[in-house]
Write a protein that holds these residues in place. Sequence first.
Motif, PDB file in Angstrom:
ATOM      1  N   VAL A 182     -44.742 -55.932 -25.439  1.00  0.00           N
ATOM      2  CA  VAL A 182     -44.018 -56.009 -24.346  1.00  0.00           C
ATOM      3  C   VAL A 182     -44.208 -56.967 -23.459  1.00  0.00           C
ATOM      4  O   VAL A 182     -45.347 -57.047 -22.963  1.00  0.00           O
ATOM      5  CB  VAL A 182     -43.941 -54.678 -23.654  1.00  0.00           C
ATOM      6  CG1 VAL A 182     -42.608 -54.480 -22.431  1.00  0.00           C
ATOM      7  CG2 VAL A 182     -43.699 -53.490 -24.713  1.00  0.00           C
ATOM      8  N   ARG A 218     -40.259 -56.797 -26.985  1.00  0.00           N
ATOM      9  CA  ARG A 218     -39.226 -55.994 -26.372  1.00  0.00           C
ATOM     10  C   ARG A 218     -39.511 -56.748 -24.978  1.00  0.00           C
ATOM     11  O   ARG A 218     -40.648 -57.091 -24.500  1.00  0.00           O
ATOM     12  CB  ARG A 218     -39.503 -54.665 -26.260  1.00  0.00           C
ATOM     13  CG  ARG A 218     -38.607 -53.980 -25.276  1.00  0.00           C
ATOM     14  CD  ARG A 218     -38.815 -52.568 -25.224  1.00  0.00           C
ATOM     15  NE  ARG A 218     -39.812 -51.979 -24.479  1.00  0.00           N
ATOM     16  CZ  ARG A 218     -40.689 -51.053 -24.667  1.00  0.00           C
ATOM     17  NH1 ARG A 218     -40.700 -50.538 -25.865  1.00  0.00           N
ATOM     18  NH2 ARG A 218     -41.666 -50.704 -23.881  1.00  0.00           N
ATOM     19  N   ASP A 241     -39.168 -55.875 -20.902  1.00  0.00           N
ATOM     20  CA  ASP A 241     -39.078 -54.892 -19.893  1.00  0.00           C
ATOM     21  C   ASP A 241     -38.928 -55.767 -18.441  1.00  0.00           C
ATOM     22  O   ASP A 241     -39.705 -56.849 -18.336  1.00  0.00           O
ATOM     23  CB  ASP A 241     -40.183 -53.906 -19.842  1.00  0.00           C
ATOM     24  CG  ASP A 241     -39.992 -53.025 -21.185  1.00  0.00           C
ATOM     25  OD1 ASP A 241     -38.998 -53.117 -21.958  1.00  0.00           O
ATOM     26  OD2 ASP A 241     -40.812 -52.368 -21.283  1.00  0.00           O
ATOM     27  N   GLN A 291     -36.339 -50.741 -19.525  1.00  0.00           N
ATOM     28  CA  GLN A 291     -36.947 -51.258 -20.956  1.00  0.00           C
ATOM     29  C   GLN A 291     -36.059 -51.880 -21.479  1.00  0.00           C
ATOM     30  O   GLN A 291     -34.950 -51.506 -21.329  1.00  0.00           O
ATOM     31  CB  GLN A 291     -37.443 -49.720 -21.655  1.00  0.00           C
ATOM     32  CG  GLN A 291     -38.666 -49.326 -21.078  1.00  0.00           C
ATOM     33  CD  GLN A 291     -39.181 -48.232 -21.864  1.00  0.00           C
ATOM     34  OE1 GLN A 291     -38.409 -47.575 -22.574  1.00  0.00           O
ATOM     35  NE2 GLN A 291     -40.364 -48.017 -21.878  1.00  0.00           N
ATOM     36  N   ASN A 292     -36.177 -52.636 -22.544  1.00  0.00           N
ATOM     37  CA  ASN A 292     -35.294 -53.706 -23.142  1.00  0.00           C
ATOM     38  C   ASN A 292     -34.230 -54.055 -22.413  1.00  0.00           C
ATOM     39  O   ASN A 292     -33.189 -54.066 -22.650  1.00  0.00           O
ATOM     40  CB  ASN A 292     -34.930 -52.669 -24.429  1.00  0.00           C
ATOM     41  CG  ASN A 292     -34.634 -53.264 -25.835  1.00  0.00           C
ATOM     42  OD1 ASN A 292     -35.123 -54.468 -25.749  1.00  0.00           O
ATOM     43  ND2 ASN A 292     -33.660 -52.771 -26.494  1.00  0.00           N
ATOM     44  N   GLN A 344     -32.291 -59.171 -24.680  1.00  0.00           N
ATOM     45  CA  GLN A 344     -32.648 -59.432 -26.176  1.00  0.00           C
ATOM     46  C   GLN A 344     -32.779 -60.995 -26.312  1.00  0.00           C
ATOM     47  O   GLN A 344     -32.209 -61.717 -25.771  1.00  0.00           O
ATOM     48  CB  GLN A 344     -31.547 -59.004 -26.970  1.00  0.00           C
ATOM     49  CG  GLN A 344     -31.130 -57.618 -26.591  1.00  0.00           C
ATOM     50  CD  GLN A 344     -31.770 -56.465 -27.321  1.00  0.00           C
ATOM     51  OE1 GLN A 344     -31.894 -56.579 -28.513  1.00  0.00           O
ATOM     52  NE2 GLN A 344     -32.369 -55.569 -26.586  1.00  0.00           N
TER      53      GLN A 344
END
Length: 133
Positions: A60, A106, A108, A128-129, A132
């Motif tokens: 992350v 990912r 965040d 979160q996410n 992309q």
Amino acid sequence: IADYQRRYSALTQERLKFGREGESAALSFLKKKGYRILEKNFRSKVGEIDIIAEQDGVIVFVEVKTRADHEFGHPYDALTPAKQRKIIQTAQSFLVQKRISDKTIRFDVVAVTSNAEGPDPWKIELLQNAFQV
């Protein structure tokens, strides 16, 4: 001019200190959420990523946005498409440098806002996410 430079330098130092304190609060918050911190303030030729962590086998990349208030918009608003591209390119540098190719990744964002009213000096929100590749 010298007086202006002194005041500007003091303001810059205050902002940097405020940002570091916000980042520290974000680190504690993420650890409580089960993130294992791998690296802080990773730098490449392209840019910097505030926090790189692992959660449930996912790498992350975390951008921390610290604000005193929402006068100039929500902290998430500062994550422009150009900033996202820099974070993605910096993440790719990290993955190449660490020879990581088999992990899910990912992105965040942690928004940290000063919270004068509450018992905790910070209001922390996790997205979160957030974007992309």
